[in-house]
Scaffold this motif. Structure first.
Motif, PDB file in Angstrom:
ATOM      1  N   ARG A  43       0.809  -1.221   0.000  1.00 42.86           N
ATOM      2  CA  ARG A  43       0.000   0.000   0.000  1.00 42.86           C
ATOM      3  C   ARG A  43       0.844   1.275   0.000  1.00 42.86           C
ATOM      4  N   LYS A  44       2.100   1.197   0.457  1.00 45.25           N
ATOM      5  CA  LYS A  44       2.919   2.411   0.484  1.00 45.25           C
ATOM      6  C   LYS A  44       3.217   2.921  -0.918  1.00 45.25           C
ATOM      7  N   THR A  45       3.206   2.022  -1.891  1.00 44.80           N
ATOM      8  CA  THR A  45       3.347   2.450  -3.276  1.00 44.80           C
ATOM      9  C   THR A  45       2.178   3.342  -3.672  1.00 44.80           C
ATOM     10  N   LEU A  46       0.981   2.961  -3.243  1.00 43.38           N
ATOM     11  CA  LEU A  46      -0.207   3.742  -3.568  1.00 43.38           C
ATOM     12  C   LEU A  46      -0.192   5.082  -2.839  1.00 43.38           C
ATOM     13  N   VAL A  47       0.279   5.069  -1.602  1.00 42.72           N
ATOM     14  CA  VAL A  47       0.393   6.327  -0.845  1.00 42.72           C
ATOM     15  C   VAL A  47       1.339   7.285  -1.566  1.00 42.72           C
ATOM     16  N   ALA A  48       2.477   6.772  -2.005  1.00 37.89           N
ATOM     17  CA  ALA A  48       3.446   7.615  -2.714  1.00 37.89           C
ATOM     18  C   ALA A  48       2.854   8.147  -4.010  1.00 37.89           C
ATOM     19  N   GLU A  49       2.113   7.305  -4.729  1.00 44.13           N
ATOM     20  CA  GLU A  49       1.494   7.749  -5.979  1.00 44.13           C
ATOM     21  C   GLU A  49       0.530   8.907  -5.729  1.00 44.13           C
ATOM     22  N   VAL A  50      -0.252   8.806  -4.673  1.00 44.39           N
ATOM     23  CA  VAL A  50      -1.236   9.848  -4.380  1.00 44.39           C
ATOM     24  C   VAL A  50      -0.556  11.151  -3.977  1.00 44.39           C
ATOM     25  N   ILE A  51       0.319  11.093  -2.977  1.00 45.42           N
ATOM     26  CA  ILE A  51       0.941  12.317  -2.468  1.00 45.42           C
ATOM     27  C   ILE A  51       1.789  12.983  -3.551  1.00 45.42           C
ATOM     28  N   ASP A  81      -4.051 -15.904 -16.812  1.00 43.37           N
ATOM     29  CA  ASP A  81      -2.697 -15.768 -16.289  1.00 43.37           C
ATOM     30  C   ASP A  81      -2.739 -15.896 -14.763  1.00 43.37           C
ATOM     31  N   PRO A  82      -2.086 -16.896 -14.179  1.00 48.99           N
ATOM     32  CA  PRO A  82      -2.158 -17.080 -12.722  1.00 48.99           C
ATOM     33  C   PRO A  82      -1.574 -15.915 -11.932  1.00 48.99           C
ATOM     34  N   GLU A  83      -0.548 -15.246 -12.485  1.00 50.36           N
ATOM     35  CA  GLU A  83       0.030 -14.101 -11.770  1.00 50.36           C
ATOM     36  C   GLU A  83      -0.970 -12.966 -11.683  1.00 50.36           C
ATOM     37  N   VAL A  84      -1.627 -12.679 -12.789  1.00 48.09           N
ATOM     38  CA  VAL A  84      -2.642 -11.625 -12.801  1.00 48.09           C
ATOM     39  C   VAL A  84      -3.823 -12.020 -11.936  1.00 48.09           C
ATOM     40  N   GLN A  85      -4.236 -13.270 -12.026  1.00 50.26           N
ATOM     41  CA  GLN A  85      -5.359 -13.733 -11.209  1.00 50.26           C
ATOM     42  C   GLN A  85      -5.045 -13.594  -9.724  1.00 50.26           C
ATOM     43  N   GLY A  86      -3.798 -13.887  -9.357  1.00 55.11           N
ATOM     44  CA  GLY A  86      -3.394 -13.722  -7.960  1.00 55.11           C
ATOM     45  C   GLY A  86      -3.467 -12.280  -7.501  1.00 55.11           C
ATOM     46  N   LEU A  87      -3.045 -11.357  -8.373  1.00 50.72           N
ATOM     47  CA  LEU A  87      -3.125  -9.938  -8.036  1.00 50.72           C
ATOM     48  C   LEU A  87      -4.569  -9.492  -7.843  1.00 50.72           C
ATOM     49  N   LEU A  88      -5.429  -9.910  -8.751  1.00 46.09           N
ATOM     50  CA  LEU A  88      -6.837  -9.536  -8.662  1.00 46.09           C
ATOM     51  C   LEU A  88      -7.464 -10.079  -7.382  1.00 46.09           C
ATOM     52  N   LYS A  89      -7.136 -11.316  -7.040  1.00 48.45           N
ATOM     53  CA  LYS A  89      -7.716 -11.918  -5.842  1.00 48.45           C
ATOM     54  C   LYS A  89      -7.211 -11.264  -4.560  1.00 48.45           C
ATOM     55  N   SER A  90      -5.955 -10.816  -4.573  1.00 47.50           N
ATOM     56  CA  SER A  90      -5.371 -10.245  -3.350  1.00 47.50           C
ATOM     57  C   SER A  90      -5.617  -8.749  -3.212  1.00 47.50           C
ATOM     58  N   SER A  91      -6.304  -8.154  -4.186  1.00 44.56           N
ATOM     59  CA  SER A  91      -6.474  -6.701  -4.178  1.00 44.56           C
ATOM     60  C   SER A  91      -7.938  -6.286  -4.084  1.00 44.56           C
ATOM     61  N   GLY A  92      -8.751  -7.147  -3.513  1.00 43.35           N
ATOM     62  CA  GLY A  92     -10.148  -6.787  -3.338  1.00 43.35           C
ATOM     63  C   GLY A  92     -10.293  -5.551  -2.465  1.00 43.35           C
ATOM     64  N   GLY A  93     -11.252  -4.706  -2.811  1.00 39.58           N
ATOM     65  CA  GLY A  93     -11.454  -3.478  -2.054  1.00 39.58           C
ATOM     66  C   GLY A  93     -10.897  -2.273  -2.775  1.00 39.58           C
ATOM     67  N   LEU A  94     -10.248  -1.390  -2.017  1.00 40.09           N
ATOM     68  CA  LEU A  94      -9.824  -0.101  -2.542  1.00 40.09           C
ATOM     69  C   LEU A  94      -8.430  -0.161  -3.157  1.00 40.09           C
ATOM     70  N   ASN A  95      -8.322   0.304  -4.392  1.00 37.35           N
ATOM     71  CA  ASN A  95      -7.054   0.393  -5.112  1.00 37.35           C
ATOM     72  C   ASN A  95      -6.913   1.798  -5.681  1.00 37.35           C
ATOM     73  N   LEU A  96      -5.841   2.012  -6.436  1.00 39.78           N
ATOM     74  CA  LEU A  96      -5.608   3.320  -7.029  1.00 39.78           C
ATOM     75  C   LEU A  96      -5.699   3.237  -8.543  1.00 39.78           C
ATOM     76  N   ALA A  97      -6.363   4.221  -9.149  1.00 35.36           N
ATOM     77  CA  ALA A  97      -6.493   4.269 -10.602  1.00 35.36           C
ATOM     78  C   ALA A  97      -5.922   5.568 -11.131  1.00 35.36           C
ATOM     79  N   MET A  98      -5.333   5.485 -12.320  1.00 37.63           N
ATOM     80  CA  MET A  98      -4.845   6.658 -13.036  1.00 37.63           C
ATOM     81  C   MET A  98      -5.539   6.732 -14.384  1.00 37.63           C
ATOM     82  N   ASP A  99      -5.851   7.925 -14.824  1.00 36.67           N
ATOM     83  CA  ASP A  99      -6.454   8.087 -16.137  1.00 36.67           C
ATOM     84  C   ASP A  99      -5.596   7.417 -17.196  1.00 36.67           C
TER      85      ASP A  99
END
Length: 265
Positions: A43-51, A81-99
């Motif tokens: 999550r600290k990556t997302l914090v850095a992206e926002v600030i 893709d199992p790697e992508v599927q793993g990311l999707l499964k582990s990231s339920g809830g709030l994430n960060l989006a960029m245009d």
């Protein structure tokens, strides 16, 4: 507050990014680049992206718009893709989006000229946030509509991985000799004169205030999210003092071929 949208469709992974961001469609019918809360950097990556993204925009630098984005892990059930599927499964809830910037191309220093003034502002800003991820090998810049746009600030503000050393980190110099814009003769002094007075405690708290509480909760050594926000503001406010005198510039390393991540084609 950052706008909030919900993922309705996972389109494709963007494999050029180290954290494997994904291109998604949201309930507002727009495309976004999604940065996953369940990625290895956490999550600290997302914090850095926002600030950093909001601070860049407040200082007049161009960055993609940001949004909070809700993800239901069921979206990943059909992903092969199992790697992508793993990311999707582990990231339920709030994430960060960029245009998603359609038709944007990766910055190429051999094809796009940057003025000394603009180069200086970008270098000074990167020094402020201690961005070590803007070399010519990985510029993390796009050209969109003929304008330079900054992306990917998740590796910035390294001090928030060790808050006990944050004060010492704030005083460290910044080596810009390998910066992607070093060959353009960055006018760092002019940038400092223009931008440093604008980096106030009020501005920094405003940017940190946009970070969702759940990305700041439980930080060791802090009583709660607001205390963490004040720590971000205090560290950046300390770092801005005399920053231009701590930036090392040089001729820069000349790239020999096109580089950079393509966000849109």
């Amino acid at each position: 507050m950052l706008p909030e949208v919900t993922v309705t469709r996972y389109v494709t992974p963007l494999r050029e990014g180290g954290s494997l961001p994904g291109l998604v469609e949201a309930d507002d019918l727009r495309l976004y680049v999604l940065k996953f809360s369940g990625a290895g950097q956490g999550r600290k990556t997302l914090v850095a992206e926002v600030i950093c993204g909001l601070l860049a925009r407040r200082l007049g630098l161009r960055v993609p718009g940001l949004a909070q984005i809700r993800l239901d892990p069921v979206i990943g059930l059909g992903e092969p893709d199992p790697e992508v599927q793993g990311l999707l499964k582990s990231s339920g809830g709030l994430n960060l989006a960029m245009d998603f910037l359609s038709r944007a191309i990766g910055f190429d220093p051999l094809a796009y000229e940057v003025s000394a003034e603009e180069a200086g502002r970008v270098v000074w800003f990167d020094a402020l946030i201690n961005n070590v991820d803007r070399s010519w090998r990985n510029p993390n810049m796009l050209v969109h509509g003929g304008e330079l746009c900054l992306i990917d600030h998740g590796a910035s503000m390294i001090w928030h991985h060790n808050w006990r050393g944050a004060e010492a980190s704030a005083a460290k110099p910044y080596d810009a000799t390998d910066h992607a814009l070093a060959p353009f003769g960055p006018d760092v002094a002019a940038a400092a004169a223009e931008l440093a007075p604008r980096v106030t405690e009020e501005l920094l708290l405003e940017c940190a205030g946009e970070v969702p509480d759940e990305w700041l909760a439980g930080e060791p050594g802090f009583a709660g999210p607001d205390e963490v926000r004040r720590a971000y503001a205090a560290t950046l406010l300390t770092r801005v003092q005399g920053l231009d005198q701590r930036i090392t510039l040089g001729a820069g390393t000349e790239p020999s071929k096109s580089t950079g991540w393509r966000q849109g084609r």
